[in-house]
Scaffold this motif. Sequence first.
Motif, PDB file in Angstrom:
ATOM      1  N   GLU A   1       0.864  -1.167   0.000  1.00  0.00           N
ATOM      2  CA  GLU A   1       0.000   0.000   0.000  1.00  0.00           C
ATOM      3  C   GLU A   1       0.905   1.222   0.000  1.00  0.00           C
ATOM      4  O   GLU A   1       1.822   1.297   0.811  1.00  0.00           O
ATOM      5  CB  GLU A   1      -0.867  -0.082   1.253  1.00  0.00           C
ATOM      6  N   LEU A   2       0.701   2.135  -0.933  1.00  0.00           N
ATOM      7  CA  LEU A   2       1.672   3.204  -1.149  1.00  0.00           C
ATOM      8  C   LEU A   2       1.599   4.359  -0.158  1.00  0.00           C
ATOM      9  O   LEU A   2       2.401   5.283  -0.224  1.00  0.00           O
ATOM     10  CB  LEU A   2       1.567   3.743  -2.580  1.00  0.00           C
ATOM     11  N   GLN A   3       0.671   4.274   0.790  1.00  0.00           N
ATOM     12  CA  GLN A   3       0.624   5.304   1.831  1.00  0.00           C
ATOM     13  C   GLN A   3       1.028   4.686   3.175  1.00  0.00           C
ATOM     14  O   GLN A   3       0.795   5.257   4.232  1.00  0.00           O
ATOM     15  CB  GLN A   3      -0.775   5.927   1.901  1.00  0.00           C
ATOM     16  N   CYS A   4       1.657   3.519   3.120  1.00  0.00           N
ATOM     17  CA  CYS A   4       1.948   2.731   4.319  1.00  0.00           C
ATOM     18  C   CYS A   4       3.413   2.880   4.740  1.00  0.00           C
ATOM     19  O   CYS A   4       4.305   2.489   3.995  1.00  0.00           O
ATOM     20  CB  CYS A   4       1.622   1.268   4.019  1.00  0.00           C
ATOM     21  N   PRO A   5       3.663   3.430   5.933  1.00  0.00           N
ATOM     22  CA  PRO A   5       5.042   3.586   6.404  1.00  0.00           C
ATOM     23  C   PRO A   5       5.784   2.243   6.505  1.00  0.00           C
ATOM     24  O   PRO A   5       6.990   2.189   6.264  1.00  0.00           O
ATOM     25  CB  PRO A   5       4.883   4.229   7.785  1.00  0.00           C
ATOM     26  N   ASP A   6       5.074   1.168   6.865  1.00  0.00           N
ATOM     27  CA  ASP A   6       5.725  -0.150   6.946  1.00  0.00           C
ATOM     28  C   ASP A   6       6.189  -0.616   5.567  1.00  0.00           C
ATOM     29  O   ASP A   6       7.235  -1.257   5.438  1.00  0.00           O
ATOM     30  CB  ASP A   6       4.790  -1.204   7.553  1.00  0.00           C
ATOM     31  N   CYS A   7       5.415  -0.296   4.527  1.00  0.00           N
ATOM     32  CA  CYS A   7       5.832  -0.655   3.169  1.00  0.00           C
ATOM     33  C   CYS A   7       7.062   0.148   2.767  1.00  0.00           C
ATOM     34  O   CYS A   7       7.949  -0.364   2.089  1.00  0.00           O
ATOM     35  CB  CYS A   7       4.701  -0.432   2.172  1.00  0.00           C
ATOM     36  N   ARG A   8       7.118   1.394   3.218  1.00  0.00           N
ATOM     37  CA  ARG A   8       8.300   2.193   2.928  1.00  0.00           C
ATOM     38  C   ARG A   8       9.534   1.540   3.551  1.00  0.00           C
ATOM     39  O   ARG A   8      10.577   1.431   2.922  1.00  0.00           O
ATOM     40  CB  ARG A   8       8.150   3.627   3.448  1.00  0.00           C
ATOM     41  N   SER A   9       9.423   1.071   4.794  1.00  0.00           N
ATOM     42  CA  SER A   9      10.602   0.451   5.405  1.00  0.00           C
ATOM     43  C   SER A   9      10.930  -0.895   4.763  1.00  0.00           C
ATOM     44  O   SER A   9      12.057  -1.372   4.862  1.00  0.00           O
ATOM     45  CB  SER A   9      10.462   0.348   6.928  1.00  0.00           C
TER      46      SER A   9
ATOM     47  N   THR B   1      -0.299  -4.534   5.399  1.00  0.00           N
ATOM     48  CA  THR B   1       0.801  -4.451   4.447  1.00  0.00           C
ATOM     49  C   THR B   1       2.080  -4.080   5.192  1.00  0.00           C
ATOM     50  O   THR B   1       2.007  -3.400   6.217  1.00  0.00           O
ATOM     51  CB  THR B   1       0.495  -3.393   3.372  1.00  0.00           C
ATOM     52  N   PRO B   2       3.232  -4.493   4.687  1.00  0.00           N
ATOM     53  CA  PRO B   2       3.402  -5.389   3.538  1.00  0.00           C
ATOM     54  C   PRO B   2       3.163  -6.844   3.931  1.00  0.00           C
ATOM     55  O   PRO B   2       3.429  -7.236   5.063  1.00  0.00           O
ATOM     56  CB  PRO B   2       4.875  -5.180   3.164  1.00  0.00           C
ATOM     57  N   THR B   3       2.639  -7.603   2.997  1.00  0.00           N
ATOM     58  CA  THR B   3       2.512  -9.049   3.152  1.00  0.00           C
ATOM     59  C   THR B   3       3.137  -9.678   1.918  1.00  0.00           C
ATOM     60  O   THR B   3       2.898  -9.225   0.803  1.00  0.00           O
ATOM     61  CB  THR B   3       1.038  -9.487   3.290  1.00  0.00           C
ATOM     62  N   TYR B   4       3.948 -10.700   2.130  1.00  0.00           N
ATOM     63  CA  TYR B   4       4.612 -11.396   1.031  1.00  0.00           C
ATOM     64  C   TYR B   4       4.005 -12.781   0.896  1.00  0.00           C
ATOM     65  O   TYR B   4       3.720 -13.439   1.897  1.00  0.00           O
ATOM     66  CB  TYR B   4       6.112 -11.557   1.304  1.00  0.00           C
ATOM     67  N   VAL B   5       3.815 -13.217  -0.338  1.00  0.00           N
ATOM     68  CA  VAL B   5       3.364 -14.586  -0.571  1.00  0.00           C
ATOM     69  C   VAL B   5       4.310 -15.192  -1.607  1.00  0.00           C
ATOM     70  O   VAL B   5       4.482 -14.661  -2.698  1.00  0.00           O
ATOM     71  CB  VAL B   5       1.906 -14.644  -1.078  1.00  0.00           C
ATOM     72  N   ILE B   6       4.926 -16.310  -1.203  1.00  0.00           N
ATOM     73  CA  ILE B   6       5.813 -17.026  -2.119  1.00  0.00           C
ATOM     74  C   ILE B   6       5.650 -18.517  -1.888  1.00  0.00           C
ATOM     75  O   ILE B   6       5.611 -18.967  -0.734  1.00  0.00           O
ATOM     76  CB  ILE B   6       7.284 -16.585  -1.957  1.00  0.00           C
ATOM     77  N   ASP B   7       5.475 -19.259  -2.972  1.00  0.00           N
ATOM     78  CA  ASP B   7       5.326 -20.714  -2.912  1.00  0.00           C
ATOM     79  C   ASP B   7       4.236 -21.120  -1.923  1.00  0.00           C
ATOM     80  O   ASP B   7       4.397 -22.067  -1.165  1.00  0.00           O
ATOM     81  CB  ASP B   7       6.676 -21.354  -2.545  1.00  0.00           C
TER      82      ASP B   7
ATOM     83  N   LEU C   1       3.758 -14.375   4.407  1.00  0.00           N
ATOM     84  CA  LEU C   1       4.632 -13.772   5.416  1.00  0.00           C
ATOM     85  C   LEU C   1       4.133 -12.363   5.687  1.00  0.00           C
ATOM     86  O   LEU C   1       4.159 -11.511   4.799  1.00  0.00           O
ATOM     87  CB  LEU C   1       6.078 -13.734   4.908  1.00  0.00           C
ATOM     88  N   ASP C   2       3.671 -12.122   6.899  1.00  0.00           N
ATOM     89  CA  ASP C   2       3.051 -10.848   7.248  1.00  0.00           C
ATOM     90  C   ASP C   2       4.084  -9.880   7.805  1.00  0.00           C
ATOM     91  O   ASP C   2       4.644 -10.108   8.866  1.00  0.00           O
ATOM     92  CB  ASP C   2       1.948 -11.105   8.280  1.00  0.00           C
ATOM     93  N   GLY C   3       4.325  -8.802   7.053  1.00  0.00           N
ATOM     94  CA  GLY C   3       5.295  -7.807   7.498  1.00  0.00           C
ATOM     95  C   GLY C   3       4.658  -6.598   8.145  1.00  0.00           C
ATOM     96  O   GLY C   3       5.339  -5.637   8.481  1.00  0.00           O
ATOM     97  N   GLY C   4       3.344  -6.627   8.325  1.00  0.00           N
ATOM     98  CA  GLY C   4       2.652  -5.478   8.914  1.00  0.00           C
ATOM     99  C   GLY C   4       2.976  -5.294  10.384  1.00  0.00           C
ATOM    100  O   GLY C   4       3.022  -4.186  10.877  1.00  0.00           O
TER     101      GLY C   4
END
Length: 174
Positions: free
Chosen positions: A19-27, A138-144, A148-151
Amino acid sequence: MSDSSPARPAAPILDVWCELQCPDCRSALDDLRALRARYGDRLELRLRHFPLEKHKHAFAAAQAAEEAAEQGQAWPYVEAVLGRVQELDRKGEPFLVEVAGELGLDAEEFDTALIDGRHILIVDADQAEGKAIGVTGTPTYVIDGERLDGGKSQEGLRERVEEIVDRLLAEQKA
């Protein structure tokens, strides 16, 4: 005589719910840069949109990111906007158009895209898919198949992504 060399296997895909207004996504940007630097085209990073209601410009920013993708500059645009979250908070949609201009993109087209809503369906579809697979922040990563929840914390997430990617790449060679 036919060429029997095996086709190159598809790169593993890392979906980045962002989400582009999310400080956690910025980090999380540093982690994403590091992953791109380490794997290059051996890993496909896919930006997925998950605008949160608490951020009033997030939905427009997701649409703007789609316009940037259409103009061939998705990640540079995402990085530029995320790097200046406070400005997006303050200025709103005019800031999204301003960043497009700074990157040499067709800012007028961004403005039109935000008005005519041509990318809304993509953003809505991403958000619906995210909810369906349990993305809550957000951010949340999905692989395979692993989410993985980075929020809450991004501690150790890049390492975990690297473990999975390394395993997937090794399996391709085997």
